[in-house]
Design a protein around this motif. Structure first.
Motif, PDB file in Angstrom:
ATOM      1  N   LEU A   1       0.824  -1.202   0.000  1.00 43.23           N
ATOM      2  CA  LEU A   1       0.000   0.000   0.000  1.00 43.23           C
ATOM      3  C   LEU A   1       0.863   1.259   0.000  1.00 43.23           C
ATOM      4  CD1 LEU A   1      -2.405  -1.292   2.774  1.00 43.23           C
ATOM      5  CD2 LEU A   1      -3.094  -0.861   0.403  1.00 43.23           C
ATOM      6  N   ASP A   2       0.443   2.245  -0.757  1.00 49.79           N
ATOM      7  CA  ASP A   2       1.046   3.572  -0.732  1.00 49.79           C
ATOM      8  C   ASP A   2       0.080   4.478   0.009  1.00 49.79           C
ATOM      9  OD1 ASP A   2       2.109   6.062  -1.125  1.00 49.79           O
ATOM     10  OD2 ASP A   2       2.291   5.909  -3.313  1.00 49.79           O
ATOM     11  N   MET A   3       0.320   4.675   1.312  1.00 43.25           N
ATOM     12  CA  MET A   3      -0.633   5.395   2.139  1.00 43.25           C
ATOM     13  C   MET A   3      -0.666   6.896   1.833  1.00 43.25           C
ATOM     14  SD  MET A   3      -1.952   2.872   3.476  1.00 43.25           S
ATOM     15  CE  MET A   3      -3.176   3.676   4.519  1.00 43.25           C
ATOM     16  N   SER A   4       0.291   7.390   1.051  1.00 41.85           N
ATOM     17  CA  SER A   4       0.221   8.793   0.633  1.00 41.85           C
ATOM     18  C   SER A   4      -0.921   9.015  -0.352  1.00 41.85           C
ATOM     19  CB  SER A   4       1.547   9.228   0.000  1.00 41.85           C
ATOM     20  OG  SER A   4       1.763   8.560  -1.232  1.00 41.85           O
ATOM     21  N   LYS A   5      -1.422   7.927  -0.955  1.00 41.51           N
ATOM     22  CA  LYS A   5      -2.536   8.015  -1.898  1.00 41.51           C
ATOM     23  C   LYS A   5      -3.828   7.444  -1.307  1.00 41.51           C
ATOM     24  CE  LYS A   5       0.638   7.514  -5.805  1.00 41.51           C
ATOM     25  NZ  LYS A   5       1.030   6.663  -6.953  1.00 41.51           N
ATOM     26  N   ALA A   6      -3.811   7.157  -0.022  1.00 37.03           N
ATOM     27  CA  ALA A   6      -4.967   6.537   0.620  1.00 37.03           C
ATOM     28  C   ALA A   6      -6.120   7.514   0.745  1.00 37.03           C
ATOM     29  CB  ALA A   6      -4.577   6.014   1.997  1.00 37.03           C
ATOM     30  N   THR A   7      -7.333   6.959   0.718  1.00 34.28           N
ATOM     31  CA  THR A   7      -8.533   7.762   0.905  1.00 34.28           C
ATOM     32  C   THR A   7      -8.612   8.204   2.364  1.00 34.28           C
ATOM     33  OG1 THR A   7      -9.648   6.449  -0.780  1.00 34.28           O
ATOM     34  CG2 THR A   7     -11.037   7.788   0.648  1.00 34.28           C
ATOM     35  N   LYS A   8      -8.931   9.449   2.575  1.00 36.96           N
ATOM     36  CA  LYS A   8      -8.967  10.013   3.925  1.00 36.96           C
ATOM     37  C   LYS A   8      -9.945   9.244   4.811  1.00 36.96           C
ATOM     38  CE  LYS A   8      -9.623  14.389   6.387  1.00 36.96           C
ATOM     39  NZ  LYS A   8     -10.010  15.820   6.268  1.00 36.96           N
ATOM     40  N   ASN A   9      -9.480   8.938   6.032  1.00 34.89           N
ATOM     41  CA  ASN A   9     -10.274   8.280   7.081  1.00 34.89           C
ATOM     42  C   ASN A   9     -10.550   6.807   6.821  1.00 34.89           C
ATOM     43  OD1 ASN A   9     -10.465  10.734   8.484  1.00 34.89           O
ATOM     44  ND2 ASN A   9     -12.315  11.314   7.347  1.00 34.89           N
ATOM     45  N   ASP A  10     -10.055   6.252   5.708  1.00 36.74           N
ATOM     46  CA  ASP A  10     -10.295   4.837   5.427  1.00 36.74           C
ATOM     47  C   ASP A  10      -9.214   3.965   6.075  1.00 36.74           C
ATOM     48  OD1 ASP A  10     -12.571   5.218   4.056  1.00 36.74           O
ATOM     49  OD2 ASP A  10     -11.788   4.673   2.087  1.00 36.74           O
ATOM     50  N   ARG A  11      -9.629   2.802   6.548  1.00 37.73           N
ATOM     51  CA  ARG A  11      -8.689   1.802   7.062  1.00 37.73           C
ATOM     52  C   ARG A  11      -8.503   0.765   5.958  1.00 37.73           C
ATOM     53  NH1 ARG A  11     -10.875   1.067  11.343  1.00 37.73           N
ATOM     54  NH2 ARG A  11      -9.373   1.583  12.970  1.00 37.73           N
TER      55      ARG A  11
ATOM     56  N   LEU B   1      -5.296 -10.720  11.250  1.00 35.64           N
ATOM     57  CA  LEU B   1      -5.334  -9.617  10.289  1.00 35.64           C
ATOM     58  C   LEU B   1      -4.503  -8.442  10.787  1.00 35.64           C
ATOM     59  CD1 LEU B   1      -8.220 -11.167  10.231  1.00 35.64           C
ATOM     60  CD2 LEU B   1      -9.020  -9.153   8.996  1.00 35.64           C
ATOM     61  N   THR B   2      -3.947  -7.703   9.853  1.00 37.92           N
ATOM     62  CA  THR B   2      -3.379  -6.392  10.167  1.00 37.92           C
ATOM     63  C   THR B   2      -4.004  -5.368   9.235  1.00 37.92           C
ATOM     64  OG1 THR B   2      -1.488  -6.529   8.638  1.00 37.92           O
ATOM     65  CG2 THR B   2      -1.183  -7.421  10.865  1.00 37.92           C
ATOM     66  N   THR B   3      -4.204  -4.159   9.752  1.00 42.05           N
ATOM     67  CA  THR B   3      -4.763  -3.066   8.958  1.00 42.05           C
ATOM     68  C   THR B   3      -3.870  -1.837   9.096  1.00 42.05           C
ATOM     69  OG1 THR B   3      -6.157  -2.325  10.800  1.00 42.05           O
ATOM     70  CG2 THR B   3      -7.125  -3.890   9.248  1.00 42.05           C
ATOM     71  N   LEU B   4      -3.999  -0.932   8.113  1.00 40.51           N
ATOM     72  CA  LEU B   4      -3.284   0.339   8.130  1.00 40.51           C
ATOM     73  C   LEU B   4      -4.275   1.467   7.954  1.00 40.51           C
ATOM     74  CD1 LEU B   4      -0.081  -0.207   5.909  1.00 40.51           C
ATOM     75  CD2 LEU B   4      -0.154   0.136   8.374  1.00 40.51           C
ATOM     76  N   ASP B   5      -4.056   2.577   8.680  1.00 38.21           N
ATOM     77  CA  ASP B   5      -4.864   3.772   8.444  1.00 38.21           C
ATOM     78  C   ASP B   5      -4.010   4.782   7.670  1.00 38.21           C
ATOM     79  OD1 ASP B   5      -3.149   5.028  10.244  1.00 38.21           O
ATOM     80  OD2 ASP B   5      -4.576   4.978  11.900  1.00 38.21           O
ATOM     81  N   PRO B   6      -4.598   5.877   7.167  1.00 41.19           N
ATOM     82  CA  PRO B   6      -3.837   6.835   6.350  1.00 41.19           C
ATOM     83  C   PRO B   6      -2.606   7.416   7.052  1.00 41.19           C
ATOM     84  CG  PRO B   6      -6.167   7.212   6.074  1.00 41.19           C
ATOM     85  CD  PRO B   6      -6.033   6.205   7.172  1.00 41.19           C
ATOM     86  N   ALA B   7      -2.600   7.392   8.382  1.00 43.30           N
ATOM     87  CA  ALA B   7      -1.437   7.893   9.130  1.00 43.30           C
ATOM     88  C   ALA B   7      -0.327   6.849   9.201  1.00 43.30           C
ATOM     89  CB  ALA B   7      -1.862   8.308  10.534  1.00 43.30           C
ATOM     90  N   GLY B   8      -0.582   5.661   8.666  1.00 43.71           N
ATOM     91  CA  GLY B   8       0.412   4.601   8.691  1.00 43.71           C
ATOM     92  C   GLY B   8       0.398   3.778   9.964  1.00 43.71           C
ATOM     93  N   ARG B   9      -0.611   3.954  10.807  1.00 43.42           N
ATOM     94  CA  ARG B   9      -0.709   3.195  12.054  1.00 43.42           C
ATOM     95  C   ARG B   9      -1.219   1.793  11.744  1.00 43.42           C
ATOM     96  NH1 ARG B   9      -5.035   4.804  16.621  1.00 43.42           N
ATOM     97  NH2 ARG B   9      -6.357   4.350  14.806  1.00 43.42           N
ATOM     98  N   GLN B  10      -0.479   0.797  12.227  1.00 43.84           N
ATOM     99  CA  GLN B  10      -0.867  -0.599  12.016  1.00 43.84           C
ATOM    100  C   GLN B  10      -1.593  -1.132  13.240  1.00 43.84           C
ATOM    101  OE1 GLN B  10       1.952  -4.077  12.098  1.00 43.84           O
ATOM    102  NE2 GLN B  10       1.478  -4.144   9.902  1.00 43.84           N
ATOM    103  N   GLU B  11      -2.670  -1.875  13.011  1.00 40.02           N
ATOM    104  CA  GLU B  11      -3.416  -2.515  14.086  1.00 40.02           C
ATOM    105  C   GLU B  11      -3.536  -4.006  13.781  1.00 40.02           C
ATOM    106  OE1 GLU B  11      -6.691   0.552  15.669  1.00 40.02           O
ATOM    107  OE2 GLU B  11      -6.678   0.355  13.486  1.00 40.02           O
TER     108      GLU B  11
END
Length: 344
Positions: free
Chosen positions: A251-261, A281-291
């Motif tokens: 994923l290129d999070m610089s192009k991620a949709t705002k507020n989407d995980r 599972l792991t997820t990323l938010d637009p700030a690059g935070r992994q959960e």
């Protein structure tokens, strides 16, 4: 004698008049016959409802209205004990859905950054076999970076673009006596997808890795460009992911949709491409935070951690770091969850 001739004149006139009438009737009947045998002019076929006689396309049903209400409703759920509202911030993210748009339109004058995507391929005189042999060598060495570089070259993309359907692929590797892929080999598919691994009787079976590299054209203004790669590595059977494996997105999070995980990894057991078993599972938010999350699925259906809410949502995955935090999913969407791009 003259009296007889005078008597015949009106009879002859009547006879002539009757002949004329008969001729006119015959001509008219012939004309009608021709009109009756003319071919009907073609008309555009339009699907109609039996009751109202109107086009069904675009007609809103009760189910459509319910779906719109659910989609536009606030992402809150009433708390049964306090009557207050708590925000559902953690909705289960979707991965990249299967699409055939690029393979259908790529050759129709589409551009990337204003340029012909295959222009650099004109001076390269490599056969498909030579290209796959080259890529296979790097894959065998475990040099994934080199494999990625090759897949993004114009002449490799042009090779893939020449494949126009899901049932065709180029192959290089071992074969059985019948000429089918068997043993270890590499395949190139439409839409910039590749597989390297084991085969049995012409199908992917054993251990292998499938990779889909995304290419975005200038006229594509709807695709989420945060995705650059979709991958599955693990066990295969009957041409599908079956057994232990990992689904992964680059994923290129610089192009991620705002507020989407975004879904990043799904590790666990797969059945015909569907999640089936204990899944991590792991997820990323637009700030690059992994959960990190845990869940249990059976043949593509997540087992809820609790009862459905009044908004028809259920908690399906639990936060590894916080037992009170969940990923939620609409009940109507809790089906056929898996590697969408590999499923029929």
């Amino acid at each position: 004698m003259e009296d007889k001739k005078r008597d015949l004149i009106p009879i002859a006139a009547i006879a002539i008049f009757l002949v004329i009438i008969i001729i006119l009737c015959a001509v008219r009947l012939k004309s009608r016959g021709k009109e009756g045998t003319q071919e009907p002019s073609p008309v555009e076929s339009v699907e109609m409802t039996e009751s109202a006689g109107v086009e069904t396309q675009g007609q809103e049903t009760e189910e459509d209205r319910e779906e719109k209400e659910e989609e536009t409703a606030s992402s809150t759920v009433a708390d049964g004990e306090t009557g207050e509202e708590s925000t559902l911030e953690n909705e289960l993210p979707h991965g990249k859905e299967k699409t055939t748009a690029s393979r259908k339109d790529a050759a129709a004058g589409r551009t990337i950054s204003g340029n012909d995507p295959f222009a650099a391929a004109e001076g390269v005189n490599k056969t498909n076999e030579e290209m796959l042999m080259e890529m296979s060598g790097y894959w065998e060495q475990g040099n994934q970076e080199a494999v990625d570089d090759l897949a993004n070259l114009a002449w490799y993309r042009k090779m893939s673009d020449s494949i126009k359907d899901d049932n065709t692929f180029y192959y290089y590797g071992e074969r059985n006596a019948a000429g089918q892929p068997e043993g270890t080999g590499i395949a190139c598919y439409a839409d910039n997808a590749y597989y390297y691994g084991e085969w049995v009787n012409g199908k992917r079976e054993g251990s292998g890795k499938w990779m889909h590299y995304y290419v975005y054209y200038d006229d594509d203004v709807t695709s989420d460009r945060a995705y650059s790669l979709h991958m599955y590595a693990g066990d295969w059977a009957d041409d599908m992911p079956n057994g232990e494996g990992q689904e992964h997105y680059d994923l290129d999070m610089s192009k991620a949709t705002k507020n989407d995980r975004y879904l990043q990894n799904v590790i666990g057991t797969f059945q015909d491409g569907l999640y089936s078993g204990e899944m991590y599972l792991t997820t990323l938010d637009p700030a690059g935070r992994q959960e990190e999350w845990n869940g249990i699925a059976e043949e593509g259906i997540w087992s809820p951690y609790g009862a459905a809410t009044n908004k028809k949502e259920v908690p399906v995955c639990r936060d590894v770091a916080n037992d009170d935090n969940y990923l939620w999913l609409m009940v109507k969407n809790n089906k056929e969850r898996g590697i969408e791009e590999l499923m029929p």
